[in-house]
Design an enzyme around this catalytic site. Structure first.
Site: not given
Ligand code: IMP
Ligand code: MG
Length: 194
Positions: A96-97, A100, A149, A162
């Protein structure tokens, strides 16, 4: 006026990805490893990482969507799923990238458990630890980053940016530019600690 500021440069990204690949190759020696790319955000990371993994590693792709703009919607949709049986009894590593809140990965891990793999672990390029609202902990982390972000190297803001080759931030004030520069130096130091 806003500006694009670099947080992690290409060389630093590649050095850390090589370290991660060494760790993964060591841990999964003689295992049935399947690595799952979580589209779209992880695709550059996945491409760079998997080319360094042991031959015989199986490559799979999923697409999940959980974000609108800079805020999590809290809802996760599976837009592209695995083929039936593709991970049964296998050792799965989710690629995963960024993690958060942790909602997306908690949902996905639970979803994949139902497909009866032998094991499931999580590898993320970026970990925004301070934003976590769930108990999930990634098993492999590229870099721990503060609460910016970030865009580029696969990560988007409303589907744009991207294709920057490195990880960048959007700064809106001078103080933000200074903070990003300081954080960049701290992040680079993480390389030496692995
Ligand atoms: P989570 O469910 O809050 O952990 O969010 C994860 C997803 O939110 C990741 O797979 C990203 O696609 C997106 N995301 C979270 N933070 C960022 C950021 O700083 N930049 C771009 N995408 C983000
Ligand atoms: Mg993602």
């Amino acid at each position: 006026m806003s500006s694009i500021e670099n947080l992690i440069d290409e060389k630093t990204l590649q050095e850390r990805i090589s370290q991660l690949a060494d760790e993964i190759n060591h841990d999964y020696l003689d295992k049935n490893l399947v690595v799952i790319c979580i589209l779209k955000g992880a695709f550059y990371f996945y491409a760079d990482l998997t080319r360094k993994l042991n031959p015989g590693t199986r490559l799979e792709f999923m697409r999940v969507k959980s974000y609108e703009g800079e805020n999590s919607t809290g809802k996760v949709d599976i837009k592209l799923d695995l083929d039936e049986g593709s991970i049964k009894d296998k050792d799965v590593l989710i690629i995963e990238d960024i993690i958060d809140s942790g909602n997306t990965m908690t949902f996905l891990q639970n979803y994949l458990e139902e497909k009866k793999p032998n094991s499931i672990k999580l590898c993320v390029l970026l970990d925004k630890q301070e934003r976590r609202t769930s108990t999930i902990k990634p098993d492999y982390v590229g870099f721990t980053i503060p609460n910016h972000f970030v865009i580029g190297y696969g990560l988007d803001l409303n589907e744009k940016y991207r294709n920057y080759p490195e990880i960048n931030c959007i700064a809106n004030k001078d103080e933000e530019v200074n903070k990003i520069e300081k954080d960049k130096q701290l992040i680079k130091k993480q390389l030496k600690n692995h």
